[in-house]
Design a protein around this motif. Structure first.
Motif, short mmCIF file in Angstrom:
data_model
loop_
_atom_site.label_atom_id
_atom_site.label_comp_id
_atom_site.label_asym_id
_atom_site.label_seq_id
_atom_site.Cartn_x
_atom_site.Cartn_y
_atom_site.Cartn_z
N LYS A 41 0.82 -1.22 0.00
CA LYS A 41 0.00 0.00 0.00
C LYS A 41 0.85 1.26 0.00
O LYS A 41 0.66 2.16 -0.83
CB LYS A 41 -0.93 0.00 1.23
N SER A 42 1.79 1.37 0.94
CA SER A 42 2.62 2.58 1.03
C SER A 42 3.53 2.71 -0.18
O SER A 42 3.80 3.84 -0.64
CB SER A 42 3.46 2.55 2.32
N SER A 43 3.99 1.60 -0.69
CA SER A 43 4.85 1.65 -1.88
C SER A 43 4.08 2.15 -3.10
O SER A 43 4.61 2.92 -3.90
CB SER A 43 5.43 0.27 -2.17
N SER A 46 3.84 5.83 -2.75
CA SER A 46 5.12 6.47 -3.04
C SER A 46 5.35 6.59 -4.54
O SER A 46 5.89 7.59 -5.02
CB SER A 46 6.26 5.68 -2.41
N PRO A 82 2.40 12.02 4.59
CA PRO A 82 3.07 10.73 4.71
C PRO A 82 2.70 9.97 5.97
O PRO A 82 2.12 10.51 6.91
CB PRO A 82 4.56 11.12 4.72
N GLN A 83 3.07 8.70 5.98
CA GLN A 83 2.88 7.87 7.16
C GLN A 83 3.83 8.34 8.25
O GLN A 83 4.99 8.63 8.00
CB GLN A 83 3.18 6.41 6.80
N ASP A 162 -1.22 8.69 3.74
CA ASP A 162 -0.81 7.33 4.12
C ASP A 162 -1.09 7.11 5.61
O ASP A 162 -0.39 7.63 6.46
CB ASP A 162 0.68 7.15 3.83
N GLU A 163 -2.14 6.38 5.89
CA GLU A 163 -2.56 6.09 7.26
C GLU A 163 -2.67 7.36 8.11
O GLU A 163 -2.02 7.50 9.15
CB GLU A 163 -1.60 5.09 7.92
N VAL A 193 -4.63 5.54 2.35
CA VAL A 193 -4.34 4.20 2.85
C VAL A 193 -4.92 4.10 4.26
O VAL A 193 -4.64 4.94 5.11
CB VAL A 193 -2.82 3.94 2.90
N ASP A 268 4.76 -3.25 6.42
CA ASP A 268 4.10 -2.66 5.27
C ASP A 268 5.12 -1.85 4.48
O ASP A 268 5.83 -1.01 5.02
CB ASP A 268 2.96 -1.75 5.74
#
Length: 269
Positions: A41-43, A46, A82-83, A162-163, A193, A268
Motif C-alpha cells: 500500500k505505502s509503496s 510512493s 506521509p505515514q 498514508d494512514e 491508505v 508494510d
C-alpha cells in the motif's frame, strides 16, 4: 485531471513489492487502499507521488508521465500526507503550514494569494488558534491537523494520505476523514491508505485491495467490501453488520489460514 498507473512493478531489497499493478483514480472521489501489512500500500502511494521510481510501468497525470514533470509542477498537482509524519523544526504553526505553498511561491516569497491559502487551510483544519504556537509543543492530534493544513495550503488537485488516522483518537479520526471527504466533494481527488475497515466503508467511494503486491479487487465500495474479499485479503473471517443509523460496521473473528493471509512477517512497504 486523471491520475493513472499502469503495469507498476517495484522491487525493494530483493523483494517484489508491486507486481504489475494498474488502475485509474477519479477526481471528486475518495479512493481507499486496503490490504494486510506488506501488501504494498505505502509503496504504491510512493510511486503515485513520484517518491519512488518503479522498475517498470508508469504513472500519468492526464496522459503526461508523472516523472517528466518538474518538482514544482508535480508539487502543485499532488500533495502527500506521509505515514508517521514528524515536525522537526520548532517554529510557529503558520510557518509550518506556509511550507505547503512552496510549489506556488515566487522568488520574492509568498504572495497575497499564498497567505490567503494558508489562512484558508488553517481554518479548514481548525488550526487558526494554533497559528503562533510552536509546532513541536503541540499534541499529536494537533500536529496531525497542522500537517494536514500544510498539504491543503498547497491546493493540490490530488491529495494522498498514508494512514492519516494513526495515533489519533476516534474523534480526531472522524474529523480528519470528514475534511478529506469535503476536499473530494469540492472536485479534488483523494487517495487514502487505511487499516480500519469500518472507516473505509463509511468514507470511501472506491476501494483498491492489495494482496502481496497485486490488486485483489478494485471498484465501488459496495462491490469490493464484501466478506469474501475482505476475508481473502486479511486472512480472517469477516462478518458485516449494519448499525441502526444505516452505517456499516465490520467485525472479524477466527483466523483462517486457508484464506491465504500474508503471514511472512514483512512490515508494510
Amino acid at each position: 485531471m486523471l491520475l493513472s498507473f499502469e503495469n507498476l512493478t517495484l522491487t525493494l531489497r530483493g523483494r517484489e513489492i508491486l507486481r504489475g499493478v494498474s488502475g485509474q483514480f477519479e477526481p471528486g472521489k475518495v479512493t481507499v487502499i486496503l490490504g494486510a501489512n506488506g501488501a504494498g500500500k505505502s509503496s504504491l502511494l510512493s510511486c503515485l507521488v513520484g517518491l519512488r521510481e518503479p522498475q517498470s510501468g508508469s504513472v500519468t497525470l492526464d496522459d503526461r508521465p508523472l516523472l517528466s514533470l518538474d518538482n514544482r509542477e508535480r508539487g502543485r498537482a499532488i500533495g502527500l500526507l506521509p505515514q508517521r509524519p514528524d515536525i522537526h523544526w520548532n517554529v510557529d504553526v503558520k510557518t509550518i503550514v506556509g511550507l505547503g505553498r512552496l510549489p506556488h511561491s515566487g522568488r520574492w516569497g509568498m504572495s497575497a494569494a499564498d497567505h490567503e491559502a494558508v489562512v484558508k487551510a488553517m481554518a479548514a483544519t481548525d488550526c487558526t488558534d494554533l497559528a503562533d504556537r510552536k509546532a513541536m509543543r503541540l499534541s499529536g492530534g494537533e500536529q496531525g491537523r497542522v500537517l494536514l493544513a500544510r498539504v491543503l495550503a498547497g491546493e493540490p488537485q490530488w491529495l494522498l494520505a498514508d494512514e492519516p488516522l494513526a495515533s489519533l483518537d476516534p474523534a480526531h479520526q472522524f474529523d480528519v476523514l470528514e475534511r478529506l471527504k469535503s476536499y473530494a466533494i469540492a472536485g479534488n481527488g483523494v487517495i487514502v491508505v487505511l487499516h480500519d475497515l469500518t472507516q473505509a466503508a463509511r468514507f470511501a467511494d472506491n476501494i483498491i485491495v492489495l494482496k502481496e503486491g497485486a490488486i485483489l479487487a478494485s471498484g465501488p465500495r459496495e462491490e469490493v467490501m464484501t466478506a469474501a474479499i475482505m476475508g481473502q485479503a486479511y486472512g480472517v473471517e469477516v462478518q458485516i453488520g449494519i448499525s441502526d443509523r444505516g452505517n456499516p460496521w465490520w467485525f472479524r473473528f477466527g483466523v483462517c489460514d486457508n484464506l491465504g493471509a500474508n503471514r511472512n512477517g514483512h512490515r508494510d512497504e
